[in-house]
Design an enzyme around this catalytic site. Structure first.
Site, PDB file in Angstrom:
ATOM      1  N   ALA A  65       0.861  -1.173   0.000  1.00 14.39           N
ATOM      2  CA  ALA A  65       0.000   0.000   0.000  1.00 14.39           C
ATOM      3  C   ALA A  65       0.901   1.228   0.000  1.00 14.39           C
ATOM      4  O   ALA A  65       2.056   1.166   0.424  1.00 14.39           O
ATOM      5  CB  ALA A  65      -0.873  -0.015   1.244  1.00 14.39           C
ATOM      6  N   GLY A 109       0.713  -5.030   0.929  1.00 14.93           N
ATOM      7  CA  GLY A 109      -0.504  -5.143   0.117  1.00 14.93           C
ATOM      8  C   GLY A 109      -0.258  -5.799  -1.232  1.00 14.93           C
ATOM      9  O   GLY A 109      -1.182  -6.375  -1.819  1.00 14.93           O
ATOM     10  N   GLU A 112      -0.461  -9.359  -0.484  1.00 12.86           N
ATOM     11  CA  GLU A 112      -1.864  -9.652  -0.142  1.00 12.86           C
ATOM     12  C   GLU A 112      -2.738  -9.685  -1.396  1.00 12.86           C
ATOM     13  O   GLU A 112      -3.610 -10.544  -1.540  1.00 12.86           O
ATOM     14  CB  GLU A 112      -2.370  -8.604   0.861  1.00 12.86           C
ATOM     15  CG  GLU A 112      -1.701  -8.768   2.234  1.00 12.86           C
ATOM     16  CD  GLU A 112      -1.935  -7.594   3.169  1.00 12.86           C
ATOM     17  OE1 GLU A 112      -1.647  -6.445   2.782  1.00 12.86           O
ATOM     18  OE2 GLU A 112      -2.422  -7.824   4.292  1.00 12.86           O
ATOM     19  N   GLU A 132       4.960  -4.962   7.106  1.00  7.14           N
ATOM     20  CA  GLU A 132       4.226  -3.894   7.798  1.00  7.14           C
ATOM     21  C   GLU A 132       4.708  -3.661   9.223  1.00  7.14           C
ATOM     22  O   GLU A 132       4.658  -2.555   9.740  1.00  7.14           O
ATOM     23  CB  GLU A 132       2.715  -4.205   7.810  1.00  7.14           C
ATOM     24  CG  GLU A 132       2.034  -4.113   6.452  1.00  7.14           C
ATOM     25  CD  GLU A 132       2.051  -5.422   5.672  1.00  7.14           C
ATOM     26  OE1 GLU A 132       2.875  -6.320   5.983  1.00  7.14           O
ATOM     27  OE2 GLU A 132       1.235  -5.542   4.732  1.00  7.14           O
TER      28      GLU A 132
HETATM   29  C1  LIG Z   1      -1.848  -3.125   2.732  1.00  8.42           C
HETATM   30  C2  LIG Z   1      -1.331  -3.096   4.146  1.00  8.42           C
HETATM   31  C3  LIG Z   1      -2.416  -2.686   5.054  1.00  8.42           C
HETATM   32  O1  LIG Z   1      -1.015  -4.396   4.521  1.00  8.42           O
HETATM   33  C4  LIG Z   1      -0.208  -2.148   4.377  1.00  8.42           C
HETATM   34  C5  LIG Z   1       1.000  -2.104   3.462  1.00  8.42           C
HETATM   35  O2  LIG Z   1       1.092  -2.648   2.424  1.00  8.42           O
HETATM   36  S1  LIG Z   1       2.245  -1.111   4.067  1.00  8.42           S
HETATM   37  C6  LIG Z   1       3.507  -1.200   2.835  1.00  8.42           C
HETATM   38  C7  LIG Z   1       4.346  -2.391   2.948  1.00  8.42           C
HETATM   39  N1  LIG Z   1       5.475  -2.283   2.041  1.00  8.42           N
HETATM   40  C8  LIG Z   1       6.674  -1.868   2.434  1.00  8.42           C
HETATM   41  O3  LIG Z   1       6.915  -1.549   3.579  1.00  8.42           O
HETATM   42  C9  LIG Z   1       7.743  -1.797   1.352  1.00  8.42           C
HETATM   43  C10 LIG Z   1       8.245  -0.372   1.190  1.00  8.42           C
HETATM   44  N2  LIG Z   1       9.287  -0.287   0.182  1.00  8.42           N
HETATM   45  C11 LIG Z   1      10.552  -0.701   0.400  1.00  8.42           C
HETATM   46  O4  LIG Z   1      10.899  -1.223   1.435  1.00  8.42           O
HETATM   47  C12 LIG Z   1      11.538  -0.457  -0.700  1.00  8.42           C
HETATM   48  O5  LIG Z   1      11.012   0.508  -1.570  1.00  8.42           O
HETATM   49  C13 LIG Z   1      11.853  -1.747  -1.522  1.00  8.42           C
HETATM   50  C14 LIG Z   1      12.661  -2.723  -0.660  1.00  8.42           C
HETATM   51  C15 LIG Z   1      10.617  -2.417  -2.047  1.00  8.42           C
HETATM   52  C16 LIG Z   1      12.727  -1.343  -2.756  1.00  8.42           C
HETATM   53  O6  LIG Z   1      13.846  -0.596  -2.364  1.00  8.42           O
HETATM   54  P1  LIG Z   1      14.661   0.246  -3.452  1.00  8.42           P
HETATM   55  O7  LIG Z   1      14.961  -0.609  -4.629  1.00  8.42           O
HETATM   56  O8  LIG Z   1      15.813   0.837  -2.718  1.00  8.42           O
HETATM   57  O9  LIG Z   1      13.662   1.372  -3.980  1.00  8.42           O
HETATM   58  P2  LIG Z   1      13.199   2.674  -3.194  1.00  8.42           P
HETATM   59  O10 LIG Z   1      14.121   3.803  -3.519  1.00  8.42           O
HETATM   60  O11 LIG Z   1      12.945   2.406  -1.773  1.00  8.42           O
HETATM   61  O12 LIG Z   1      11.764   2.931  -3.876  1.00  8.42           O
HETATM   62  C17 LIG Z   1      11.626   3.578  -5.150  1.00  8.42           C
HETATM   63  C18 LIG Z   1      10.507   4.601  -4.993  1.00  8.42           C
HETATM   64  O13 LIG Z   1       9.310   3.916  -4.683  1.00  8.42           O
HETATM   65  C19 LIG Z   1       8.755   4.449  -3.476  1.00  8.42           C
HETATM   66  N3  LIG Z   1       8.047   3.388  -2.753  1.00  8.42           N
HETATM   67  C20 LIG Z   1       8.437   2.112  -2.594  1.00  8.42           C
HETATM   68  N4  LIG Z   1       7.538   1.445  -1.867  1.00  8.42           N
HETATM   69  C21 LIG Z   1       6.575   2.314  -1.557  1.00  8.42           C
HETATM   70  C22 LIG Z   1       5.367   2.217  -0.817  1.00  8.42           C
HETATM   71  N5  LIG Z   1       4.934   1.050  -0.299  1.00  8.42           N
HETATM   72  N6  LIG Z   1       4.612   3.319  -0.685  1.00  8.42           N
HETATM   73  C23 LIG Z   1       4.987   4.495  -1.238  1.00  8.42           C
HETATM   74  N7  LIG Z   1       6.115   4.647  -1.968  1.00  8.42           N
HETATM   75  C24 LIG Z   1       6.903   3.566  -2.116  1.00  8.42           C
HETATM   76  C25 LIG Z   1       9.959   4.972  -2.715  1.00  8.42           C
HETATM   77  O14 LIG Z   1       9.556   5.899  -1.749  1.00  8.42           O
HETATM   78  C26 LIG Z   1      10.775   5.569  -3.843  1.00  8.42           C
HETATM   79  O15 LIG Z   1      10.204   6.794  -4.229  1.00  8.42           O
HETATM   80  P3  LIG Z   1      11.021   8.181  -4.002  1.00  8.42           P
HETATM   81  O16 LIG Z   1      11.192   8.300  -2.523  1.00  8.42           O
HETATM   82  O17 LIG Z   1      12.330   7.986  -4.721  1.00  8.42           O
HETATM   83  O18 LIG Z   1      10.131   9.218  -4.586  1.00  8.42           O
END
Ligand SMILES: CC(C)(O)CC(=O)SCCNC(=O)CCNC(=O)[C@H](O)C(C)(C)COP(=O)(O)OP(=O)(O)OC[C@H]1O[C@@H](n2cnc3c(N)ncnc32)[C@H](O)[C@@H]1OP(=O)(O)O
Length: 258
Positions: A65, A109, A112, A132
């Site tokens: 998400a 998500g 999921e 999460e």
């Molecule tokens: C549905 C529920 C209720 O269960 C809740 C959820 O789903 S909460 C979200 C769970 N997901 C995460 O915690 C994963 C978050 N992302 C990461 O940990 C990393 O992005 C990665 C390991 C997947 C990839 O890392 P990397 O290759 O280093 O890329 P990044 O520079 O981190 O990401 C590129 C760009 O994408 C944006 N991004 C990534 N994931 C999300 C996200 N879940 N939400 C919003 N944005 C996301 C990240 O911020 C980067 O953008 P910029 O900051 O460069 O603008």
């Protein structure tokens, strides 16, 4: 209908939905989920479409998400809008088969959503996880429930409590994915698999899906009885006559989907 965050392709008899928000690794925000709900409903209503594939990019199926969209929400916001479930569960309501074709990250998500589909084909580079807990929350779109049913308590517990990711090999070993395919052939393979399903009798396919899903919701005895009654009902279809006649006559069946 025009979409901004997904690509929708009618490849009759298969409908293809590609998550297309590369700048955020396909993070699932409200707009994207609304678009996906519309696309799934349109395919569900389309008689020429008999199977659906949902995929992302080579780097990410979906990284969860949208954290930036969620971060400022308070309890009453998420409670009032029934955040997550309100527009997230269309894949579970769809009666046509849906394959999740997962390459790269399927986190939170994203994992999921993949688990809401009927089965998951994983690319060699796929990574699954429920991270999460690292954000100070827990999975909110079925992760604690569906992952546990797929991989069992011990592995689900470890993944949910630590946020550890699982690679494609481990996901296949654990029963989360049906099989692994080379990353550059993922979509092609998912479309071919969906195409094979779409050639079969549509009522049988839809009913088989219902029966397998029933196994998650009921006792063995009730599930077996449900299956038997449904099995009987298929003898009222033209496709049962065609399928069995074609076998006896050593020819390929021509299903009419009725
Ligand atoms: C549905 C529920 C209720 O269960 C809740 C959820 O789903 S909460 C979200 C769970 N997901 C995460 O915690 C994963 C978050 N992302 C990461 O940990 C990393 O992005 C990665 C390991 C997947 C990839 O890392 P990397 O290759 O280093 O890329 P990044 O520079 O981190 O990401 C590129 C760009 O994408 C944006 N991004 C990534 N994931 C999300 C996200 N879940 N939400 C919003 N944005 C996301 C990240 O911020 C980067 O953008 P910029 O900051 O460069 O603008």
């Amino acid at each position: 209908m025009s979409y901004e965050m997904i690509l929708v392709d009618r490849k009759e008899p298969v409908g293809l939905i590609t998550l297309n928000r590369p700048e955020a690794l396909n993070a699932l925000n409200g707009k994207l989920m609304d678009e996906m709900t519309k696309a799934l409903r349109a395919f569900e209503a389309d008689d020429e479409i008999r199977a659906i594939v949902i995929t992302g990019s080579e780097k990410a199926f979906a990284a969860g998400a949208d954290i930036k969209e969620m971060q400022s929400k308070g309890y009453m916001d998420v409670f009032k809008e029934d955040f997550i479930t309100a527009n997230w569960e269309e894949a579970t309501r769809c009666r046509k088969p849906i394959i999740a074709a997962v390459a790269g990250y399927a986190l939170g998500g994203g994992c999921e959503l993949a688990m809401m589909c009927d089965f998951i084909l994983a690319a060699e580079n796929a990574k699954f996880g429920q991270p999460e807990i690292k954000l100070g929350v827990i999975p909110g779109a079925g992760g604690t429930q569906r992952l546990t049913r797929f991989v069992g308590k011990s592995k689900a517990m470890e993944m949910v409590l630590t946020g550890r990711m699982m690679d494609a090999e481990e996901a296949e070993r654990s029963g989360l994915v049906s099989r692994i395919v080379p990353t550059d052939q993922l979509v092609e393979e998912a479309l071919a698999t969906a195409g094979k399903i779409a050639e079969l009798s549509m009522p049988s396919v839809m009913i088989a899906k219902e029966c397998v899903n029933k196994a998650y919701e009921t006792t063995l005895a009730e599930g077996v009885m449900f299956e038997r009654r449904i099995f009987h009902s298929l003898f009222a279809t033209e496709d049962q006559k065609e399928g069995m006649s074609a076998f006896a006559e050593k020819r390929t069946p021509e299903f009419k989907h009725k």
